[in-house]
Design a protein around this motif. Structure first.
Motif, mmCIF file in Angstrom:
data_model
loop_
_atom_site.group_PDB
_atom_site.id
_atom_site.type_symbol
_atom_site.label_atom_id
_atom_site.label_comp_id
_atom_site.label_asym_id
_atom_site.label_seq_id
_atom_site.Cartn_x
_atom_site.Cartn_y
_atom_site.Cartn_z
ATOM 1 N N ASN A 163 0.824 -1.205 0.000
ATOM 2 C CA ASN A 163 0.000 0.000 0.000
ATOM 3 C C ASN A 163 0.859 1.256 0.000
ATOM 4 O O ASN A 163 0.544 2.246 -0.667
ATOM 5 C CB ASN A 163 -0.939 0.006 1.211
ATOM 6 N N PHE A 164 1.961 1.212 0.769
ATOM 7 C CA PHE A 164 2.854 2.365 0.825
ATOM 8 C C PHE A 164 3.483 2.632 -0.533
ATOM 9 O O PHE A 164 3.510 3.761 -1.025
ATOM 10 C CB PHE A 164 3.954 2.136 1.870
ATOM 11 N N ALA A 165 4.001 1.564 -1.169
ATOM 12 C CA ALA A 165 4.618 1.726 -2.486
ATOM 13 C C ALA A 165 3.604 2.253 -3.497
ATOM 14 O O ALA A 165 3.922 3.130 -4.310
ATOM 15 C CB ALA A 165 5.200 0.394 -2.954
ATOM 16 N N SER A 166 2.387 1.737 -3.441
ATOM 17 C CA SER A 166 1.351 2.208 -4.356
ATOM 18 C C SER A 166 1.006 3.671 -4.082
ATOM 19 O O SER A 166 0.766 4.448 -5.019
ATOM 20 C CB SER A 166 0.090 1.350 -4.224
ATOM 21 N N GLY A 167 0.985 4.049 -2.805
ATOM 22 C CA GLY A 167 0.713 5.443 -2.461
ATOM 23 C C GLY A 167 1.787 6.382 -2.990
ATOM 24 O O GLY A 167 1.493 7.467 -3.500
ATOM 25 N N VAL A 168 3.051 5.960 -2.866
ATOM 26 C CA VAL A 168 4.147 6.775 -3.399
ATOM 27 C C VAL A 168 4.011 6.919 -4.920
ATOM 28 O O VAL A 168 4.182 8.016 -5.478
ATOM 29 C CB VAL A 168 5.506 6.152 -3.036
ATOM 30 N N LEU A 169 3.689 5.826 -5.608
ATOM 31 C CA LEU A 169 3.523 5.882 -7.062
ATOM 32 C C LEU A 169 2.360 6.785 -7.450
ATOM 33 O O LEU A 169 2.443 7.545 -8.428
ATOM 34 C CB LEU A 169 3.297 4.474 -7.615
ATOM 35 N N VAL B 182 1.212 9.378 -5.805
ATOM 36 C CA VAL B 182 1.538 10.776 -5.561
ATOM 37 C C VAL B 182 2.581 11.277 -6.556
ATOM 38 O O VAL B 182 2.537 12.420 -7.004
ATOM 39 C CB VAL B 182 2.023 10.956 -4.110
ATOM 40 N N MET B 183 3.514 10.409 -6.938
ATOM 41 C CA MET B 183 4.593 10.832 -7.832
ATOM 42 C C MET B 183 4.133 10.918 -9.285
ATOM 43 O O MET B 183 4.434 11.884 -9.989
ATOM 44 C CB MET B 183 5.780 9.878 -7.707
ATOM 45 N N PHE B 184 3.377 9.918 -9.761
ATOM 46 C CA PHE B 184 2.992 9.876 -11.166
ATOM 47 C C PHE B 184 1.623 10.494 -11.426
ATOM 48 O O PHE B 184 1.233 10.688 -12.570
ATOM 49 C CB PHE B 184 3.029 8.443 -11.679
ATOM 50 N N ARG B 185 0.872 10.772 -10.389
ATOM 51 C CA ARG B 185 -0.359 11.531 -10.476
ATOM 52 C C ARG B 185 -1.382 10.989 -11.473
ATOM 53 O O ARG B 185 -1.825 11.702 -12.381
ATOM 54 C CB ARG B 185 -0.039 12.980 -10.856
ATOM 55 N N PRO B 186 -1.772 9.719 -11.382
ATOM 56 C CA PRO B 186 -2.886 9.280 -12.232
ATOM 57 C C PRO B 186 -4.190 9.945 -11.823
ATOM 58 O O PRO B 186 -5.132 10.023 -12.612
ATOM 59 C CB PRO B 186 -2.929 7.766 -11.985
ATOM 60 N N CYS B 187 -4.232 10.439 -10.592
ATOM 61 C CA CYS B 187 -5.389 11.184 -10.108
ATOM 62 C C CYS B 187 -4.927 12.090 -8.969
ATOM 63 O O CYS B 187 -3.923 11.831 -8.317
ATOM 64 C CB CYS B 187 -6.505 10.245 -9.646
ATOM 65 N N ARG B 188 -5.685 13.142 -8.756
ATOM 66 C CA ARG B 188 -5.358 14.126 -7.719
ATOM 67 C C ARG B 188 -6.562 14.341 -6.812
ATOM 68 O O ARG B 188 -7.683 13.929 -7.141
ATOM 69 C CB ARG B 188 -4.952 15.463 -8.358
ATOM 70 N N VAL B 189 -6.304 15.031 -5.707
ATOM 71 C CA VAL B 189 -7.391 15.387 -4.801
ATOM 72 C C VAL B 189 -8.361 16.298 -5.555
ATOM 73 O O VAL B 189 -7.967 17.262 -6.212
ATOM 74 C CB VAL B 189 -6.847 16.093 -3.545
ATOM 75 N N GLY B 190 -9.651 15.972 -5.485
ATOM 76 C CA GLY B 190 -10.667 16.735 -6.193
ATOM 77 C C GLY B 190 -11.126 16.100 -7.485
ATOM 78 O O GLY B 190 -12.155 16.504 -8.038
ATOM 79 N N ASP B 191 -10.395 15.101 -7.987
ATOM 80 C CA ASP B 191 -10.781 14.428 -9.224
ATOM 81 C C ASP B 191 -11.909 13.438 -8.956
ATOM 82 O O ASP B 191 -11.941 12.774 -7.912
ATOM 83 C CB ASP B 191 -9.599 13.680 -9.836
ATOM 84 N N TYR B 192 -12.797 13.315 -9.952
ATOM 85 C CA TYR B 192 -13.832 12.289 -9.890
ATOM 86 C C TYR B 192 -13.334 11.091 -10.679
ATOM 87 O O TYR B 192 -13.065 11.196 -11.882
ATOM 88 C CB TYR B 192 -15.154 12.804 -10.466
ATOM 89 N N VAL B 193 -13.178 9.953 -10.006
ATOM 90 C CA VAL B 193 -12.571 8.781 -10.632
ATOM 91 C C VAL B 193 -13.424 7.544 -10.381
ATOM 92 O O VAL B 193 -14.285 7.531 -9.492
ATOM 93 C CB VAL B 193 -11.144 8.524 -10.096
ATOM 94 N N GLU B 194 -13.127 6.535 -11.178
ATOM 95 C CA GLU B 194 -13.687 5.201 -10.950
ATOM 96 C C GLU B 194 -12.526 4.230 -10.880
ATOM 97 O O GLU B 194 -11.760 4.089 -11.841
ATOM 98 C CB GLU B 194 -14.643 4.812 -12.074
ATOM 99 N N ALA B 195 -12.350 3.593 -9.736
ATOM 100 C CA ALA B 195 -11.230 2.675 -9.525
ATOM 101 C C ALA B 195 -11.585 1.708 -8.414
ATOM 102 O O ALA B 195 -12.329 2.042 -7.490
ATOM 103 C CB ALA B 195 -9.960 3.449 -9.164
ATOM 104 N N ALA B 196 -11.023 0.499 -8.510
ATOM 105 C CA ALA B 196 -11.248 -0.543 -7.503
ATOM 106 C C ALA B 196 -12.733 -0.789 -7.271
ATOM 107 O O ALA B 196 -13.168 -1.092 -6.154
ATOM 108 C CB ALA B 196 -10.557 -0.168 -6.180
ATOM 109 N N GLY B 197 -13.542 -0.642 -8.332
ATOM 110 C CA GLY B 197 -14.975 -0.859 -8.208
ATOM 111 C C GLY B 197 -15.706 0.264 -7.502
ATOM 112 O O GLY B 197 -16.871 0.100 -7.108
ATOM 113 N N ILE B 198 -15.054 1.420 -7.341
ATOM 114 C CA ILE B 198 -15.631 2.550 -6.618
ATOM 115 C C ILE B 198 -15.619 3.770 -7.532
ATOM 116 O O ILE B 198 -14.657 3.999 -8.266
ATOM 117 C CB ILE B 198 -14.837 2.870 -5.343
#
Length: 275
Positions: free
Chosen positions: A108-114, A116-132
């Motif tokens: 989870n930590f490694a995924s969190g770093v990725l 934040v670094m590569f920015r597939p999404c940001r705070v405020g974005d409307y996304v669909e991921a992990a069934g959510i």
């Protein structure tokens, strides 16, 4: 007395040999500690420049500082004659044990770093991921907090977010509204297209550039289906979609163009009674 005299005679040589080792060990430790602080500052600056989350910046910077300092201590002990091979083996075994015990959290930590670094999404974005599907409220080291349209808060592990497909509806400034409008088979095609285009031309959310598409898509079971594809600003997507549907219905009614209900033809066959 003879032993004492022998030690006194060897004192300069021992002092020279071990004194230099201790001196160089101190130098190595001081230089390594300085390099650890410099590396920490450089790491912090680089991550800040990349606009990485502050929590991740602090954690990564401290981790880099600790790694450099560990190597410095090992080098210092090696300089004064301490066997470091066994120490490195112990540290490696301990690191392996900790890694196996915390592999889920580390993932989870490694995924969190990725994230934040590569920015597939940001705070405020409307996304669909992990069934959510929801708006991202916070990205932490181990999890991502999303808020659904009906105002529920869902916390998803970062590994679940990164291991699947992320659909980011807010990444771009414009978004296309895809509508299918069905009209009756006796409707005039050219007139229907004129009515639909008129609605799009006068709608407050529809963008002039890029242009929209209005075309006959298919001959359905009980209706002629048109595709209506205007572009709107991403922030206006739902408001534009709802308003367009209402305006199209009113415009078609005003033009006496009917929107048919699903129809089914039922054929009743009489069977002669057996004699």
């Amino acid at each position: 007395m003879e032993n004492l005299d022998g030690l006194l005679e060897q004192a300069p040589e021992l002092l020279m040999t071990y004194g230099l080792k201790v001196f160089f060990a101190i130098v190595i430790f001081l230089v390594g500690r300085y390099l650890a602080h410099v590396t920490k500052k450089v790491t912090t600056k680089v991550l800040h420049n990349r606009k990485v989350d502050k929590t991740v910046v602090s954690f990564v910077a401290n981790l880099v500082w600790a790694v450099v300092l560990v190597f410095t201590v090992i080098a210092t002990l090696g300089q004064i004659g301490v066997q470091t091979a066994s120490l490195i083996a112990v540290l490696g075994a301990a690191g392996l044990a900790v890694g196996l015990a915390l592999q889920g959290s580390l993932s989870n930590f490694a995924s969190g770093v990725l994230m934040v670094m590569f920015r597939p999404c940001r705070v405020g974005d409307y996304v669909e991921a992990a069934g959510i599907a929801g708006t991202i409220d916070e990205i932490t080291i181990f999890s991502t907090k999303l808020r659904t349209p009906d105002n529920k808060v869902i916390v998803a592990p970062n590994s679940a977010m990164m291991n699947g497909t992320i659909t980011n509806f807010s990444a771009l400034g414009e978004r296309r509204v895809d509508l299918i409008i069905g009209v009756a088979y006796d409707s005039d095609i050219a007139r229907t297209k004129e009515v639909l285009k008129s609605v799009l031309d006068n709608n407050q959310y529809v963008l002039k550039d890029p242009g929209y598409t209005v075309a006959l898509a298919e001959l359905g079971d009980s209706s002629i289906n048109f595709v209506v594809r205007p572009w709107v600003k991403t922030a206006d997507y739902w408001a534009g979609r709802f308003e367009l549907l209402e305006q199209i219905k009113n415009a078609l009614d005003a033009a006496n163009i009917s929107i048919p209900f699903p129809q089914m033809d039922l054929h009743v066959k009489e069977v002669a009674a057996a004699r």
